[in-house]
Structures are given as structure tokens and as C-alpha cells.
Scaffold this motif. Sequence first.
Motif, PDB file in Angstrom:
ATOM      1  N   SER A  55      -1.382  66.299 -46.577  1.00 51.45           N
ATOM      2  CA  SER A  55      -0.608  65.495 -45.191  1.00 51.45           C
ATOM      3  C   SER A  55      -1.476  64.693 -44.680  1.00 51.45           C
ATOM      4  O   SER A  55      -1.054  63.721 -44.296  1.00 51.45           O
ATOM      5  CB  SER A  55      -0.423  66.947 -44.535  1.00 51.45           C
ATOM      6  N   GLU A  56      -3.097  64.925 -44.787  1.00 54.94           N
ATOM      7  CA  GLU A  56      -3.799  64.071 -44.090  1.00 54.94           C
ATOM      8  C   GLU A  56      -3.701  62.622 -44.813  1.00 54.94           C
ATOM      9  O   GLU A  56      -3.858  61.612 -44.056  1.00 54.94           O
ATOM     10  CB  GLU A  56      -5.145  64.592 -43.952  1.00 54.94           C
ATOM     11  N   PHE A  57      -3.737  62.802 -46.164  1.00 60.10           N
ATOM     12  CA  PHE A  57      -3.799  61.681 -46.925  1.00 60.10           C
ATOM     13  C   PHE A  57      -2.671  60.772 -46.844  1.00 60.10           C
ATOM     14  O   PHE A  57      -2.747  59.434 -46.662  1.00 60.10           O
ATOM     15  CB  PHE A  57      -3.883  61.967 -48.670  1.00 60.10           C
ATOM     16  N   ASP A  93      -5.592  58.016 -64.840  1.00 57.40           N
ATOM     17  CA  ASP A  93      -6.755  57.432 -64.612  1.00 57.40           C
ATOM     18  C   ASP A  93      -7.400  57.717 -63.291  1.00 57.40           C
ATOM     19  O   ASP A  93      -7.447  57.395 -62.308  1.00 57.40           O
ATOM     20  CB  ASP A  93      -6.465  55.810 -64.365  1.00 57.40           C
ATOM     21  N   PRO A  94      -8.067  59.044 -63.401  1.00 55.38           N
ATOM     22  CA  PRO A  94      -8.606  59.862 -62.253  1.00 55.38           C
ATOM     23  C   PRO A  94      -9.769  59.088 -61.527  1.00 55.38           C
ATOM     24  O   PRO A  94      -9.861  59.242 -60.356  1.00 55.38           O
ATOM     25  CB  PRO A  94      -8.980  61.254 -63.057  1.00 55.38           C
ATOM     26  N   ASP A  95     -10.453  58.177 -62.353  1.00 60.22           N
ATOM     27  CA  ASP A  95     -11.589  57.596 -61.667  1.00 60.22           C
ATOM     28  C   ASP A  95     -10.979  56.468 -60.838  1.00 60.22           C
ATOM     29  O   ASP A  95     -11.424  56.419 -59.466  1.00 60.22           O
ATOM     30  CB  ASP A  95     -12.441  57.008 -62.692  1.00 60.22           C
ATOM     31  N   VAL A 124      -8.651  56.759 -53.406  1.00 60.44           N
ATOM     32  CA  VAL A 124      -8.644  57.484 -52.155  1.00 60.44           C
ATOM     33  C   VAL A 124      -9.689  57.389 -51.395  1.00 60.44           C
ATOM     34  O   VAL A 124      -9.823  57.437 -49.958  1.00 60.44           O
ATOM     35  CB  VAL A 124      -8.673  58.965 -52.710  1.00 60.44           C
ATOM     36  N   MET A 125     -10.970  57.146 -51.873  1.00 62.00           N
ATOM     37  CA  MET A 125     -11.962  56.980 -51.054  1.00 62.00           C
ATOM     38  C   MET A 125     -12.028  55.666 -50.173  1.00 62.00           C
ATOM     39  O   MET A 125     -12.804  55.529 -49.206  1.00 62.00           O
ATOM     40  CB  MET A 125     -13.437  57.015 -51.944  1.00 62.00           C
ATOM     41  N   SER A 126     -11.672  54.723 -50.871  1.00 58.53           N
ATOM     42  CA  SER A 126     -11.554  53.408 -50.189  1.00 58.53           C
ATOM     43  C   SER A 126     -10.721  53.358 -48.822  1.00 58.53           C
ATOM     44  O   SER A 126     -10.775  52.821 -47.974  1.00 58.53           O
ATOM     45  CB  SER A 126     -10.765  52.292 -51.044  1.00 58.53           C
ATOM     46  N   LEU A 127      -9.727  54.339 -48.918  1.00 56.13           N
ATOM     47  CA  LEU A 127      -8.725  54.631 -47.754  1.00 56.13           C
ATOM     48  C   LEU A 127      -9.687  55.331 -46.590  1.00 56.13           C
ATOM     49  O   LEU A 127      -9.167  55.013 -45.434  1.00 56.13           O
ATOM     50  CB  LEU A 127      -7.615  55.452 -47.898  1.00 56.13           C
ATOM     51  N   LYS A 128     -10.545  55.965 -46.847  1.00 56.92           N
ATOM     52  CA  LYS A 128     -11.283  57.021 -45.988  1.00 56.92           C
ATOM     53  C   LYS A 128     -12.076  56.177 -44.840  1.00 56.92           C
ATOM     54  O   LYS A 128     -12.897  55.633 -45.259  1.00 56.92           O
ATOM     55  CB  LYS A 128     -11.918  58.097 -46.595  1.00 56.92           C
TER      56      LYS A 128
END
Lengths: 248, 114
Positions: B77-79, B102-104, B110-114
Amino acid sequence: MPPNPARPFAGLERVDFTGLRMRLIDADNQVIGRLAAYLSMLLQGKDKPTYAPHKDAGDVCVVVNAERAVFTGNKWEAKVYRWHTGYPGGLKEITARELWRRDPAEILRRTVAGMLPKNNLRDARLRKLRVFPGPQHPFTGVELVPAQPPRRRLRDRGLGWALPPGFEPMNPEAYLVRMRGSRLAGGGHGGAGELQQQQARAQPDGDAAGGAQPGGEPIAFDDLLTADELAFVQRSQQARAGRGGGDS
Amino acid sequence: MTRVKRGNVSRKRHKKVLTLTKGFRGAASLLFRTANQQNMKALRSAYTNRRKKKRDFRRLWITRVNAALRTYGFNYSEFLYILKNSKIVLNRKVLAQLAICDPDTFFKFVMSLK
């Protein structure tokens, strides 16, 4: 079905273990329903991005210390498990406490079974759940990945207002239990509320609230006071006694 | 009245239905009357399920993305809120496949969005 013989992998012979992990969960001091919800997610494989609803790709979950899992509130006396034998007049009832006495693991097993989707995979998924009442399990020599259920943030069940200074609560124990998660009475540690695992649980009479004793009572989670709370209770009782003696 | 033989007219009509019901259980693949009924049901189900398929897959992708996110401590939800705000139009199907194959890259994304 419940008995778990010394053959730990009985029932798991037809399981294809590629991509599965064997998980170890400690049920000690966990709330039964919340733990069961977490277990049902693991058993369905919903913690993996490769989840597929038609496959049984959940991890095998080994739960230990099931006898130390807890119900909140009055559920040990109030919760009644009912079933019908099929014969007329055959409605049977048993309280949670009685079922715990008969087989502590059965409570957790039933709870998880009720939380799994009721489809053709349910039996196979339940077979992947192994519950043991004590801290021992026969899966020696198997690599068990520990799984930690998420920590809870207790709700703020307080009164919404703090006692004005100079007033002592008439029932300090009930007041404390009520104000436990309350932000007003200083219950919020860093605003996140108390975590469920309270480290400083006082042992009231030294009669070991642990349910691990044979025939011992399960931990009534809400009733135990921490050391700080005990001190508060004693102080307020003294203050009340002092004032009561002074009034008359 | 001139004599009219019925000939192969009905047979040709029935054949059309019976070829559609191959693989149905019991009489539904053999006898025209039963087969016709089951065929009608099947076509109706196919119509609605073509629409349902789109819903089902979206649910599956959401579950998968949620699972992948939770292994990193985030939740869906937060994502999604962050994703919508950042105007990225990657859809759930892509994200789900990315998380599996491609999990990496998924993690870096995901981290780039934070």
C-alpha cells in the motif's frame, strides 16, 4: 492425524522440497490468532514473489513451544470449540483451557486450519505444518530457517484523558492494564507503543506464570504487571490508605 | 406434397455443436441435446471469464509484488502511494515479473523511489 511419531518426515514424503525452506517458529508468548495468521501466510507461500494459487509451494513450518502460546482476554474460559459427531444429540463442546490440557498443539493447529483457504490444497498445506508443544522437535539435522512473526504495536485503549495530579485510581491494577498502550499515561515509548514482548514481566507470586509446567495455567497475557506497574500499584495503595486513615 | 427426405441437414447442424463440446464429460460430448445445453453454458462462462481473467491476473501480480516488497520490509500500500506520486507508469504485471526474474533490479528500483 495429530500424533507426531519419531518419524519427523512422515506425511512429507510426497513433498517436493525444491525452492522450499523449513522454517522454525517459536510460539512462546505469541498471541495464538495472530501467530496463526502469519503461519497461514507462510504455508500458502504468500511471502514469496513466486506465489501461485494453484500450487502448494509454501514452506514447511515447524512450531515449537506451542503450549506457551497465549490467548488474550477471557478466551481460555470463554472460547468454546464445538463440533457435531453426526449422531443425534451429538453436539460436543470443549473450552479452550480444556483443549489445552488435552493437547496444547491442537489449539494452534485448528486455528491455522481455519485460516487456510478451504480448497483442495488445504490438507496438503496443513500437513506441512508441524506443531510441537515443547521446545523439542524431531527435525534434528535439518536446516531450519527461523521465521519471526511481525511485532505488534498495541492499540491505545486508554481513557483518552489522564488522571489529574493528586487523584489516585481506585483500582490501580485495572487502571494500569487499561492505560498500558496509552500515550497519555506515558505508555508510548517513542510513539510506537509497547511491543508485545515485554521484557520486564513481574512474576506476581513467584508461582511461575509460565505455562510450561505440567498442568500449569497458561499465561493470561493482560493480567501480569511489569515491575514498574507493581511499584505504581503499591504507591497508590499506600497513598489511598494514608488518605483514608486521615479522613475518618 | 412432394416427398422431402431430411437427409444430412440435421447432422450437419449438430456436428457444429458436437465439435465444440469435445472433451466434455459423459453425454455432453456425445448427445446433441445435452451437448447443446452444456455448450451454451460453456460459451457464457467463456464470455464472463475473459473479463474475469484480467481481474484474476491483476490480483496475482499484486500479491506477488506485495510478497516481494515485504521481504525488504516495505508493503504494497505504501509502495503504491509512492509509485503513483512519482508518476511512474510501470504496471503491476511488469513489477511482478521484475520481482521474480530480476530481483536485484527490482530492489534497486524500489530503493530509488524511497
